[in-house]
Structures are given as structure tokens and as C-alpha cells.
Design a protein around this motif. Sequence first.
Motif, PDB file in Angstrom:
ATOM      1  N   ALA A 288      10.115  12.681  54.680  1.00  0.00           N
ATOM      2  CA  ALA A 288       9.590  13.772  55.513  1.00  0.00           C
ATOM      3  C   ALA A 288      10.470  15.007  55.457  1.00  0.00           C
ATOM      4  O   ALA A 288       9.966  16.141  55.460  1.00  0.00           O
ATOM      5  N   GLY A 289      11.783  14.827  55.409  1.00  0.00           N
ATOM      6  CA  GLY A 289      12.679  15.983  55.307  1.00  0.00           C
ATOM      7  C   GLY A 289      12.495  16.716  53.993  1.00  0.00           C
ATOM      8  O   GLY A 289      12.456  17.954  53.953  1.00  0.00           O
ATOM      9  N   VAL A 414      17.492  19.926  59.248  1.00  0.00           N
ATOM     10  CA  VAL A 414      17.109  18.526  59.072  1.00  0.00           C
ATOM     11  C   VAL A 414      15.862  18.233  59.889  1.00  0.00           C
ATOM     12  O   VAL A 414      15.534  18.932  60.855  1.00  0.00           O
ATOM     13  N   VAL A 415      15.158  17.182  59.505  1.00  0.00           N
ATOM     14  CA  VAL A 415      13.949  16.731  60.194  1.00  0.00           C
ATOM     15  C   VAL A 415      14.274  15.425  60.904  1.00  0.00           C
ATOM     16  O   VAL A 415      14.965  14.563  60.358  1.00  0.00           O
ATOM     17  N   LYS A 416      13.769  15.279  62.129  1.00  0.00           N
ATOM     18  CA  LYS A 416      13.961  14.045  62.883  1.00  0.00           C
ATOM     19  C   LYS A 416      12.629  13.366  63.137  1.00  0.00           C
ATOM     20  O   LYS A 416      11.613  14.015  63.333  1.00  0.00           O
ATOM     21  N   SER A 423      16.688  10.590  56.364  1.00  0.00           N
ATOM     22  CA  SER A 423      17.514  10.632  55.153  1.00  0.00           C
ATOM     23  C   SER A 423      17.099   9.486  54.247  1.00  0.00           C
ATOM     24  O   SER A 423      16.493   8.494  54.690  1.00  0.00           O
ATOM     25  N   SER A 424      17.427   9.598  52.963  1.00  0.00           N
ATOM     26  CA  SER A 424      17.096   8.524  52.027  1.00  0.00           C
ATOM     27  C   SER A 424      17.808   7.241  52.426  1.00  0.00           C
ATOM     28  O   SER A 424      17.234   6.135  52.337  1.00  0.00           O
ATOM     29  N   CYS A 440       7.623   4.145  57.375  1.00  0.00           N
ATOM     30  CA  CYS A 440       6.417   4.930  57.075  1.00  0.00           C
ATOM     31  C   CYS A 440       6.463   6.273  57.790  1.00  0.00           C
ATOM     32  O   CYS A 440       6.077   7.302  57.224  1.00  0.00           O
ATOM     33  N   ARG A 441       6.938   6.294  59.028  1.00  0.00           N
ATOM     34  CA  ARG A 441       7.027   7.556  59.776  1.00  0.00           C
ATOM     35  C   ARG A 441       8.047   8.494  59.133  1.00  0.00           C
ATOM     36  O   ARG A 441       7.844   9.707  59.076  1.00  0.00           O
TER      37      ARG A 441
END
Length: 570
Positions: A288-289, A414-416, A423-424, A440-441
Motif C-alpha cells: 500500500a505504501g 509513510v502509509v499506515k 513496509s515489506s 491483505c490490508r
Amino acid sequence: MGGQGIHITVLGSGTSSGVPTVGCSCEVCSSPDPRDNRLRPSILIRYNGRAVVVDTTPDFRTQALRARLDRIDAILFTHSHADHILGLDDVRPFNYRQRSSIPVYAMEETLDAIRRVFRYAFDPAESSVPHLDLHALDGEPFELFGLEFTPIRLLHGKSTVLGFRFGAAAYLTDHSDIPEEAKAKLRGLDVLFLDALRHRPHPTHSTVERALEWVKELKPRRAFFTHMCHDLGHARTEAALPPHVRLAYDALEIDVRPAGVRVARSLEEAADFGPSALTIGNFDGAHAGHRHLFRQVVEAARERGLRPTALTFDPHPAFLVAPERAPRLLTTPEERCALMAEEGIEQVLILPFTADVARMSPEEFVSHIVANGLGARVVLVGDNFRFGHKHAGDTRALEDLGERYGYQTRIVSVVKRRGRIVSSGEVRRLIEAGRVALACRLLERPYALSGDVVHGHGVGSKQTVPTLNLRTQAEVLPATGVYITRTYDLYSGRFWNSISNIGYRPTFGDDELSIETFLLDKLEAPPERIRVEFLRRVREERKFESPEALKAQILRDVERAQAYFRRLPS
């Protein structure tokens, strides 16, 4: 042939009554803007010196004259409604000029309607009639003059109609819904046409708002709305749309760009990538990030007329500089490129990470690769970005060098998800712990394993239930256990709800890891290559006292999976 050399002409972009509507003097019907004059919906596809028409509307003669159409090599029909077939008699001049019949492709029920409406055309005693070769479509792809066409089954209220994918383009008109199976065939598009009748809901057609939702989900590079009524003024409606979504209009000409993303594996191959909007990173997992970052790159490229581009590395730099800490990878470089393409990235340089690259100073990296190699005008990176020998460069250094080398730097936060920084490494930990629903989220998609279907020991089909056995090259596997899954045939696009087991089959005394999938729906012909998406963990793997006890548990697992899928939105 992909999308290379495909040219689309919009013959009509209106509804069944066209715009202006007879007897109406509303603002749009009275508009001086020629884009508000809409004949009934149809397109012309030109490629390889051929001309294929989709639907012959009652306006077809006018449309053909305006497009200077001098030949027709085939006609495709979406469905049998009058506004899509009644111009068929006007193909007669093409029969005379070409001295041949014209192949017609449609569903059997549409062909039946054509036989009824134009019954004289099939009477051998009649002359001066259209000469047609009718071909019934069964949903399978078919080739016309070197280009593959894929029928797309859509819902038009309670009726089934067809759209068509050809190369990197798809034309969907007269639809109220796009089934999930159809969506699987609409990925990686350059051009997507969608029904967008008006803003107010309609029982058999899509709205502008619904069409925008599909654009967001399917992620074409460009989308064009068609089948529009007089509720939608062109200029006013288009002004409210995202930059990559436009209203089609009669006589609009579109060149289709090749499908997928252009991939280079050396700076020499990427010599013409500039001017670019560029992001740099490993992007393992394309989570997602990363996807948020890719979308920012695409937006920056649109703002400034640049090419949305990504720079990534193979192998992962850690394999060279710190092999003991090198991670197991979530995705191959090819999978990363495909996921980038879904977000609109058009070019990827997969740079071989060599000792020479590892020794570059931050300025050497920027000068040689970013500025001169890729022609970057905007560079977008995460706020933890590091580059150059021993990670000497950070975002401040990137900004300072940008002033010298002529690019703007944009830092993306960053995305939360669920309070976790995406993160990977975090995705990897969740998957290996079996927490696939949370992974999945973070990924914005289910984690999936792909590979060949191979023969197992045959014990399951005889003593428990028949399964598909997957052989995969994936480096990251979910923890052993039983999972609710969805399984896709990578060749046909078919998919099934399923339940899968990762483990060692302790009931049968095996010591080799296996991945077995049981399909909840009937399977006629087994697929050769599959992708298994992991949706939710059901339980741990355990040993049962007998195959019969294992079979009973599998059937209970199946009941849980069926209940899960029933709860999903339709």
C-alpha cells in the motif's frame, strides 16, 4: 500484437435516442458545442490495414460517411437492441466494393435477432441485400487479422450483453454492472470505454459516479465515458473528472498505446525514458505504501507532461552488500512491474545492482542515473529513502542535488494500516505468521502464490477430497495451515472459491511441504497454471487418526469457507 498500431474512432457516443433528443430544447440539446451532438453508440477499430466496426447503429450511414470509411473487414455486436443493429443494411456498399461477404460476430441470441429483423438478407432469392457470414461467440477469445478479441460478459439490467477487449483497449457500452469474472480480463489497459449515462441512477445503465468507481478499481491509463444522455453537458461534466478520465465525443480519434509497462534492464535500453517523473526503490511486494507512491508519480507526470517511471534493482542490494541480511522476496521483478502498471507507471528500469553501482557516491548516482540516464524532472521518494555508497545520501541530499541537476524533489509520507507502518518487512512477517487477512490490508490485495498444477500422490482424491497441487517458486509462504482462498486459472481467467492447505500432510506421514487446493465449485477440466489468493486462515494443520476423520474435517472447513464467501458483498 498488443496495443501497437490500434486506432479507435468514436462513431457515436450517445444513448438510444441520441443527443439532441427529438423535441427537446434543453441546455445540452441546444448547445453550440459540437461535442454535445451525439449519435448512437459505436466505434471503429483500425489496425493492420483492417477496419472492424462495433455495432451498426441507425446512424451508421452518417457515421461511416463522416469517418470516410472505405472498407469493413468485420462487425462485432454487443447485443440485439435496435440502437445497435438497425444500421446493418447500410453495409451493402461495402459488399459491392469488396466483392465479398462481411463476417459478423455476436452472441447467438443477437444473431437470431439479426436473422429476424433482416430476414431478407438470408433469402437466396433476394438481391441487393447485405451479405453476411454469421459467427456465434461462446465467450472464448478469437483472432481477427492478427489481433485477439476477448468477449466480456456484462449485465445490462437483467440481460447479458458483450463488451470487447482488443490489445490494450476495451469497449464496454450499455451495461449496469461488471461481474468479477469480467474484471479479471480488464487489467493492464491503456484505454477503457465505460457506459456513463448520467448522474441519476438507471436500472440498466451505469452512472458517471459508478463508472468512476470502476476506473479506480480497474486502473486503466485512460478512460472514456460513452452512451451519454442529454443530462451531461460535455464541458461542464468533463471539468469535474480526473485528468485521465474524459468524455468520449463523436469523431474522437484515439491511438492505443501498447499493453503493460515498458521495461528496460540497462541504462542503454532506457535512453529515451526522459523526461520523467521518477520514483526509486526496491518496491518488494508493491504494498500500500508503494502503491500510494506510484499514484503520486502518475499524478506528478500528468501535471507536468512527463512519463511516470520507476527505478528498481535486481538483485536486491542486500544480496550484494549484506547477504546475511538479504530478505526473502515477496515478488519477482516481473510481478513488481505488473503491479506498478496497475497504478499507471509506464516505464521501469530494472537496474542490475553491481559492485560498481554499490560504490557510487550520492552525486554520481544522481548525475549518471537519475538526471542524465533517466531524464528526471520530478523525483518522488519515501521519507526514509537512502542512496549512494554506504547509504550516504538521504532526502536532504536528494533535494540539494536536485537544485543542481534540474529536478524537483517530493517526499511522500509513510502509509499506515491498522496502526502499523506499511513496509515489506511487516508484510513478510504477517504472511509467514499466517495472518494473511491483515497482510491483505497492507498489500491492498490478497497475497498470492502462482505456479504449475502438478500431480500429487493420488491419496487425497481416493481417500479424502480431490485437490489441485501447486508447485511454486515463491520465496515467502504462509505458515502451515488451512486457508480460505480464491483460485484463478492463469490461462483462461476462470476463478473458483476454494480452500487450501499448506503443510506436510501428517495424516499420511509425508515429510515434503505441499500446497493443496480444493475448489468449492465443480471443475470440468483442470487448469495447468493457477494463482491462489490467500484470504483468511481457518486453522492449523494437524494429524488425524484416519483419512475418514480428515475428510470430515475438510468438509467442515468447506462449510466455513462457504459461509465466508456468502458474507462478501455481491
